[in-house]
Motif scaffolding. Structure first.
Motif, PDB file in Angstrom:
ATOM      1  N   GLU A  26       0.846  -1.190   0.000  1.00 33.12           N
ATOM      2  CA  GLU A  26       0.000   0.000   0.000  1.00 33.12           C
ATOM      3  C   GLU A  26       0.881   1.239   0.000  1.00 33.12           C
ATOM      4  OE1 GLU A  26      -3.289   1.888   2.881  1.00 33.12           O
ATOM      5  OE2 GLU A  26      -3.834  -0.020   1.954  1.00 33.12           O
ATOM      6  N   ILE A  27       0.624   2.121  -0.965  1.00 30.61           N
ATOM      7  CA  ILE A  27       1.407   3.339  -1.148  1.00 30.61           C
ATOM      8  C   ILE A  27       0.499   4.536  -0.938  1.00 30.61           C
ATOM      9  CG2 ILE A  27       2.738   4.695  -2.819  1.00 30.61           C
ATOM     10  CD1 ILE A  27       3.550   1.998  -4.098  1.00 30.61           C
ATOM     11  N   ALA A  28       0.999   5.540  -0.212  1.00 32.07           N
ATOM     12  CA  ALA A  28       0.272   6.788   0.012  1.00 32.07           C
ATOM     13  C   ALA A  28       0.890   7.870  -0.860  1.00 32.07           C
ATOM     14  CB  ALA A  28       0.343   7.192   1.478  1.00 32.07           C
ATOM     15  N   LEU A  29       0.035   8.551  -1.630  1.00 30.89           N
ATOM     16  CA  LEU A  29       0.457   9.689  -2.439  1.00 30.89           C
ATOM     17  C   LEU A  29      -0.001  10.948  -1.726  1.00 30.89           C
ATOM     18  CD1 LEU A  29      -0.842   8.352  -5.834  1.00 30.89           C
ATOM     19  CD2 LEU A  29       1.548   8.753  -5.305  1.00 30.89           C
ATOM     20  N   PHE A  30       0.879  11.912  -1.597  1.00 30.13           N
ATOM     21  CA  PHE A  30       0.557  13.176  -0.940  1.00 30.13           C
ATOM     22  C   PHE A  30       0.774  14.311  -1.920  1.00 30.13           C
ATOM     23  CE2 PHE A  30       1.755  10.315   2.449  1.00 30.13           C
ATOM     24  CZ  PHE A  30       0.812  10.569   3.425  1.00 30.13           C
ATOM     25  N   ARG A  31      -0.164  15.263  -1.945  1.00 33.46           N
ATOM     26  CA  ARG A  31       0.012  16.472  -2.752  1.00 33.46           C
ATOM     27  C   ARG A  31       0.236  17.627  -1.778  1.00 33.46           C
ATOM     28  NH1 ARG A  31      -4.287  19.197  -6.892  1.00 33.46           N
ATOM     29  NH2 ARG A  31      -2.888  20.774  -7.751  1.00 33.46           N
ATOM     30  N   LEU A  32       1.421  18.192  -1.835  1.00 36.06           N
ATOM     31  CA  LEU A  32       1.793  19.270  -0.925  1.00 36.06           C
ATOM     32  C   LEU A  32       1.121  20.574  -1.336  1.00 36.06           C
ATOM     33  CD1 LEU A  32       5.604  18.509  -0.496  1.00 36.06           C
ATOM     34  CD2 LEU A  32       3.649  17.512   0.691  1.00 36.06           C
ATOM     35  N   SER A  33       1.183  21.567  -0.467  1.00 35.99           N
ATOM     36  CA  SER A  33       0.533  22.845  -0.741  1.00 35.99           C
ATOM     37  C   SER A  33       1.101  23.528  -1.985  1.00 35.99           C
ATOM     38  CB  SER A  33       0.630  23.773   0.467  1.00 35.99           C
ATOM     39  OG  SER A  33       1.971  23.986   0.820  1.00 35.99           O
ATOM     40  N   ASP A  34       2.366  23.231  -2.341  1.00 35.14           N
ATOM     41  CA  ASP A  34       2.962  23.815  -3.550  1.00 35.14           C
ATOM     42  C   ASP A  34       2.653  23.001  -4.805  1.00 35.14           C
ATOM     43  OD1 ASP A  34       4.621  21.587  -3.376  1.00 35.14           O
ATOM     44  OD2 ASP A  34       6.470  22.733  -3.092  1.00 35.14           O
ATOM     45  N   GLY A  35       1.867  21.921  -4.659  1.00 32.56           N
ATOM     46  CA  GLY A  35       1.471  21.100  -5.796  1.00 32.56           C
ATOM     47  C   GLY A  35       2.334  19.881  -6.031  1.00 32.56           C
ATOM     48  N   GLU A  36       3.498  19.806  -5.383  1.00 32.19           N
ATOM     49  CA  GLU A  36       4.383  18.646  -5.546  1.00 32.19           C
ATOM     50  C   GLU A  36       3.682  17.382  -5.045  1.00 32.19           C
ATOM     51  OE1 GLU A  36       8.971  17.332  -4.526  1.00 32.19           O
ATOM     52  OE2 GLU A  36       8.030  18.860  -3.288  1.00 32.19           O
ATOM     53  N   VAL A  37       3.876  16.266  -5.753  1.00 29.39           N
ATOM     54  CA  VAL A  37       3.287  14.990  -5.361  1.00 29.39           C
ATOM     55  C   VAL A  37       4.422  14.047  -4.945  1.00 29.39           C
ATOM     56  CG1 VAL A  37       1.892  13.017  -6.083  1.00 29.39           C
ATOM     57  CG2 VAL A  37       1.334  15.307  -6.934  1.00 29.39           C
TER      58      VAL A  37
END
Length: 103
Positions: A26-37
């Protein structure tokens, strides 16, 4: 290593996360406030907390179980705690918003 198309950046809210399973992991993808994933294994090294349910502050996620802070770029746990989670390469096509994950 395999590079796969996993969706579109618009599918992940800013400061939000999404999960997916790849080969039983299981992998978690995060989108930061600057748009970076960024992508990490969705499991805290301390007690196995679900990182995708944690709060993102800057480029760190706080484990929802015991507030361990994990750097999403490196996977390293912030001191005084120790440990590391696997990270995965993510590419976002700037023209289409397509997100690619390398595992």
């Amino acid at each position: 290593m395999t590079k796969m198309h996993i969706g579109n950046v618009a599918d992940i809210d800013r400061k939000g996360s999404r999960t997916l399973k790849v080969n039983g992991l299981e992998i978690a993808l995060f989108r930061l406030s600057d748009g970076e994933v960024l992508a990490v294994e969705n499991k805290c090294p301390h007690k196995g907390g679900t990182l995708s349910e944690g709060m993102v502050c800057g480029s760190k996620v706080h484990c929802p179980l015991h507030d361990w802070r994990i750097d999403l770029h490196t996977g390293k746990v912030e001191e005084p705690d120790t440990g590391c989670v696997p990270t995965f390469e993510v590419e976002v096509d700037p023209a289409t918003g397509a997100v690619y994950l390398t595992v």
